[in-house]
Design a protein around this motif. Structure first.
Motif, short mmCIF file in Angstrom:
data_model
loop_
_atom_site.label_atom_id
_atom_site.label_comp_id
_atom_site.label_asym_id
_atom_site.label_seq_id
_atom_site.Cartn_x
_atom_site.Cartn_y
_atom_site.Cartn_z
N GLU A 57 18.75 -69.03 86.26
CA GLU A 57 18.29 -67.68 86.61
C GLU A 57 16.79 -67.54 86.43
OE1 GLU A 57 22.66 -66.73 85.85
OE2 GLU A 57 21.21 -67.64 84.50
N TYR A 58 16.27 -68.18 85.39
CA TYR A 58 14.84 -68.18 85.13
C TYR A 58 14.38 -69.63 84.98
CZ TYR A 58 15.76 -63.29 84.08
OH TYR A 58 16.17 -61.98 84.14
N ILE A 59 13.25 -69.94 85.57
CA ILE A 59 12.75 -71.32 85.58
C ILE A 59 11.54 -71.45 84.65
CG2 ILE A 59 11.75 -73.15 87.02
CD1 ILE A 59 14.67 -72.60 87.62
N ILE A 60 11.51 -72.54 83.89
CA ILE A 60 10.34 -72.90 83.09
C ILE A 60 9.75 -74.18 83.69
CG2 ILE A 60 9.52 -73.65 80.83
CD1 ILE A 60 11.63 -71.93 79.55
N GLY A 61 8.49 -74.11 84.08
CA GLY A 61 7.83 -75.27 84.66
C GLY A 61 7.32 -76.21 83.58
N GLY A 62 7.14 -77.46 83.94
CA GLY A 62 6.60 -78.45 83.02
C GLY A 62 5.65 -79.38 83.76
N VAL A 63 4.53 -79.68 83.14
CA VAL A 63 3.54 -80.58 83.75
C VAL A 63 3.13 -81.60 82.70
CG1 VAL A 63 1.37 -80.76 85.02
CG2 VAL A 63 2.69 -78.63 85.11
N PHE A 64 3.40 -82.88 82.98
CA PHE A 64 3.10 -83.96 82.05
C PHE A 64 2.44 -85.12 82.79
CE2 PHE A 64 6.86 -81.70 80.56
CZ PHE A 64 6.47 -81.33 79.27
N SER A 65 1.73 -85.96 82.04
CA SER A 65 1.03 -87.11 82.64
C SER A 65 1.92 -88.34 82.54
CB SER A 65 -0.30 -87.34 81.93
OG SER A 65 -1.11 -86.19 81.98
N ARG A 87 0.18 -93.23 90.67
CA ARG A 87 0.51 -94.65 90.63
C ARG A 87 0.31 -95.15 89.20
NH1 ARG A 87 -4.09 -98.07 90.91
NH2 ARG A 87 -6.04 -96.94 91.18
N GLY A 88 0.70 -96.40 88.99
CA GLY A 88 0.59 -96.98 87.66
C GLY A 88 1.92 -96.94 86.93
N SER A 89 1.97 -97.58 85.77
CA SER A 89 3.21 -97.66 84.99
C SER A 89 3.51 -96.33 84.32
CB SER A 89 3.09 -98.76 83.94
OG SER A 89 2.00 -98.50 83.07
N ILE A 90 4.77 -96.14 83.97
CA ILE A 90 5.21 -94.91 83.34
C ILE A 90 4.75 -94.88 81.88
CG2 ILE A 90 7.21 -93.52 82.64
CD1 ILE A 90 6.75 -93.51 85.62
N ASN A 91 4.16 -93.78 81.46
CA ASN A 91 3.78 -93.59 80.06
C ASN A 91 5.01 -93.08 79.32
OD1 ASN A 91 2.91 -92.14 77.63
ND2 ASN A 91 0.84 -92.52 78.36
N THR A 369 14.09 -94.65 86.78
CA THR A 369 14.33 -96.00 87.30
C THR A 369 13.14 -96.90 87.04
OG1 THR A 369 15.83 -95.18 89.02
CG2 THR A 369 14.81 -97.33 89.38
N GLU A 370 11.95 -96.39 87.34
CA GLU A 370 10.74 -97.18 87.12
C GLU A 370 10.54 -97.47 85.64
OE1 GLU A 370 5.96 -96.79 88.08
OE2 GLU A 370 7.41 -95.58 89.21
N PHE A 371 10.81 -96.46 84.80
CA PHE A 371 10.70 -96.65 83.35
C PHE A 371 11.68 -97.71 82.86
CE2 PHE A 371 12.94 -95.32 79.41
CZ PHE A 371 11.99 -95.72 78.50
N TRP A 372 12.92 -97.63 83.34
CA TRP A 372 13.98 -98.56 82.91
C TRP A 372 13.65 -99.99 83.32
CZ3 TRP A 372 18.35 -97.09 80.14
CH2 TRP A 372 19.35 -98.05 79.99
N GLU A 373 13.22 -100.15 84.57
CA GLU A 373 12.90 -101.48 85.06
C GLU A 373 11.70 -102.08 84.33
OE1 GLU A 373 14.55 -101.14 89.66
OE2 GLU A 373 12.41 -100.90 89.26
N GLY A 374 10.72 -101.23 84.01
CA GLY A 374 9.56 -101.73 83.28
C GLY A 374 9.87 -102.07 81.84
N ALA A 375 10.74 -101.26 81.21
CA ALA A 375 11.07 -101.49 79.80
C ALA A 375 11.89 -102.76 79.61
CB ALA A 375 11.83 -100.29 79.25
#
Length: 631
Positions: A57-65, A87-91, A369-375
């Motif tokens: 019903e109500y949305i909370i936005g999130g912005v992360f690097s 681009r680049g690997s997942i932090n 998926t990218e995180f899993w494959e890199g880890a």
């Protein structure tokens, strides 16, 4: 075309992006959303910013690097610019922040006390730690939710955005806050610490759950002074976080009588030659202590450069931006580093949420998926590459030692958690009422940003034992831990809490060290970092020409003068009946000597005295006898 809202002062890049988005007549980004499945938005065939999404019903936005690099594109200005791409690997540390937002919202949705009967949703975006990308995200969130193509028979519209959590960087948060401000959209940051963001004239809707750098700078200056380091080097990120943080630190350091040998700055996108120059300055300097007000995404590049040709032993003093990052503890030459850190915390149930990722969750998200494959260095899709094997389902996150799986200490993660609860409490106070010990919330209540913004300024609650409230500047009460990088018996660097700083305590009691530290090169003695050794009593300081006040020569006091304190600025003369000792650090009375009659000098003096008296008497008798005659 509607008139654009009046924003605060924008730089050239912000004005360009703002104009592009106002002129953008393209349809909104469409997405396919099924509950909490992460999705990607597309626009004219170009991949947009990856996002995690869940309806409510109500949305909370999130912005992360989630990534630290933006794909560079050259705009021709003859066609509509393509959306920015990360681009680049997942932090994995930032990924944990995003997962903390998701966990908090799921926890609130299952709560019977906070927003009962109301479902919160979320929209989480990747900013690439880039201002242009962060601005695109801010405009996308400000424009309202896009139409949803719901899979299944139940078609519905997504909820209304009520606030945004983010960004990790101060520079990105500044740009986003300038966009959100005119629309009264609250932006609650978990990691943007620039003191400039406390200015409510420029950033009226900005809040944060992490203390301002104003207090961090004061804590770092007191830390440096406590160990007697009066001659230091200073390095900072060439960003709003680094520049403003270092400016606050230099003011605090000046009050404490600390001198700075050099001040260097750099940014992670700078040419390697510039980072090499900064590393060379650190290697050649005479200051042992180095204060680093740097973001973790930047200092990694400096440490990698220093690791090529290791400098002489340096005592690092770190800001909270990097000193708790476990990935940086692999640089062994930084062992013994100390710094300020956000307090440790406990989030019940969050560890299981982080580590119990199901294959369906991972496969449905490009980010996971990218995180899993890199880890695990494997591929979830069929591959012919000899370097990567195919994931076989036996992978277990609990076996990894990476920031994502480090569930022993939640610091910044708890700031995300508290930020979500702060917005939830603001919504709760706006739409819910308590009657007869029962809470009733109106689902269909039409909320606007201003109502949530007004309620957010007044929130005051305790979650998991941690109090959350904001002062008039949107800042929380400042409290830090003092941490030390100590080597364990196995040779691994660990983060150990050795003290605290609490700005709410009386003056003089804010800072305390309550545990032994280890220093650079595993020494137990506090390293010395001074420009000149202290002047001992019996000498006074003479400043060296053209150098800071911490650089001076020690000159012995002149004859008849003393100095009885360390680092005396001048010598003082002894009283008339006193003279200085051989060290010229004290005056003592002059000794009184008496002559005896049996000494040669006494006999000679007595003879002359008697002879003189006889001559005087003889002359007087003659004058008296001839008193009647002319002279």
């Amino acid at each position: 075309m509607p008139e654009p809202p009046q924003l605060g002062p924008l730089d050239v890049e912000e004005q360009r992006l703002y104009s592009e988005l106002l002129l953008d007549g393209q349809p909104p980004h469409h997405r396919i959303n099924n509950g909490a499945l992460p999705v990607k938005c597309t626009r004219q065939g170009t991949t947009c910013i990856p996002t995690f999404s869940m309806d409510g019903e109500y949305i909370i936005g999130g912005v992360f690097s989630f990534r630290y690099k933006e794909l560079t594109k050259i705009h021709s200005y003859t066609t509509l610019p393509e959306p920015p791409t990360c681009r680049g690997s997942i932090n994995s540390r930032e990924l944990r922040f995003g997962r903390a937002l998701m966990f908090a919202i799921e926890e609130i949705n299952n709560s019977t006390e906070l927003l009962p009967g109301i479902k919160l949703g979320y929209e989480i975006y990747d900013s690439c730690a880039s201002v242009p990308v962060a601005m695109h995200v801010a405009f996308q969130l400000s424009n309202g939710e896009d139409p949803v193509f719901q899979i299944g028979d139940n078609c519905s519209q997504s909820g209304v955005l009520m606030g945004v959590i983010g960004e990790s960087g101060s520079t990105q948060s500044i740009s986003m806050s300038r966009i959100f401000g005119p629309f009264k959209i609250p932006l609650v940051s978990h990691f943007a610490t620039c003191a400039c963001l406390s200015d409510k004239q420029q950033y009226p809707t900005f809040f944060r759950t992490i203390p301002s750098d104003h207090y961090q700078a004061d804590a770092m200056a007191k830390l440096v002074k406590h160990f007697g380091w009066t001659w230091i080097g200073a390095v900072h990120s060439d960003s709003d976080y680094g520049r403003n943080g270092m400016a606050s630190f230099l003011v605090a350091a000046s009050r404490e009588g600390i001198c700075v040998e050099y001040i260097e700055s750099f940014y992670r996108t700078d040419p390697r030659s510039k980072i090499q120059r900064v590393a060379d300055v650190i290697r050649r300097s005479t200051a042992i202590a180095v204060v680093a007000f740097i973001a973790d995404g930047d200092i990694k590049f400096l440490f990698e450069e220093l690791d090529q040709h290791r400098p002489p032993p340096r005592q690092w003093i770190g800001s909270e931006g990097w000193v708790t990052d476990p990935q940086l503890m692999s640089f062994s030459f930084c062992a013994g580093a100390i710094g300020v850190a956000i307090q440790q915390s406990v989030i019940p149930g969050f560890s299981d949420f982080l580590l119990d990722l199901s294959p369906s969750e991972v496969g449905a998200s490009s980010v996971l998926t990218e995180f899993w494959e890199g880890a695990f260095n494997c591929s979830l899709t069929k591959t012919t590459s000899a370097e990567k094997k195919q994931c076989d389902g036996t992978e277990d996150l609990k076996t990894l030692k990476i920031p994502y799986t480090d569930t022993s200490k939640f610091r910044i993660t708890n700031m995300v958690y508290k930020a979500v609860y702060a917005i939830a409490h603001a919504i709760h106070n706006a739409v819910c009422q308590e009657t007869n010990f029962t809470t009733h919330c109106k689902k269909q209540t039409s909320l606007d940003f201003n109502q949530v913004f007004t309620e957010l300024k007044k929130v005051s609650f305790t979650q998991n034992g941690y109090h959350v409230s904001f002062d008039a500047n949107g800042d929380p009460v400042a409290a830090y831990e003092i941490v030390n990088w100590q080597k364990s018996e196995s040779g691994i660097i660990e983060l150990v809490t050795v003290g605290y700083y609490d700005a709410s305590l009386p003056k003089g009691q804010e800072f305390r060290i309550n545990r032994n530290l280890t220093w650079v090169d595993e020494e137990m003695e506090v390293p010395i970092s001074v420009c000149s050794e202290s002047c001992a009593p019996g000498t006074y300081k003479v400043l060296q020409k053209g150098k800071p006040i911490c650089c001076y020569d020690c000159i012995p006091c002149p004859e008849g003068e003393i100095s009885n304190i360390t680092d005396s600025p001048e010598c003082i003369p002894c009283p008339r009946e006193f003279w200085p000792n051989s060290k010229r650090d004290a005056c003592f009375p002059k000794p009184v000597e008496f002559l005896t009659f049996d000494e040669v000098l006494s006999v000679i003096l007595a003879t002359f005295s008697v002879s003189g008296a006889c001559l005087t008497i003889t002359t007087a008798v003659i004058f008296f006898y001839h008193r009647t005659t002319p002279i």
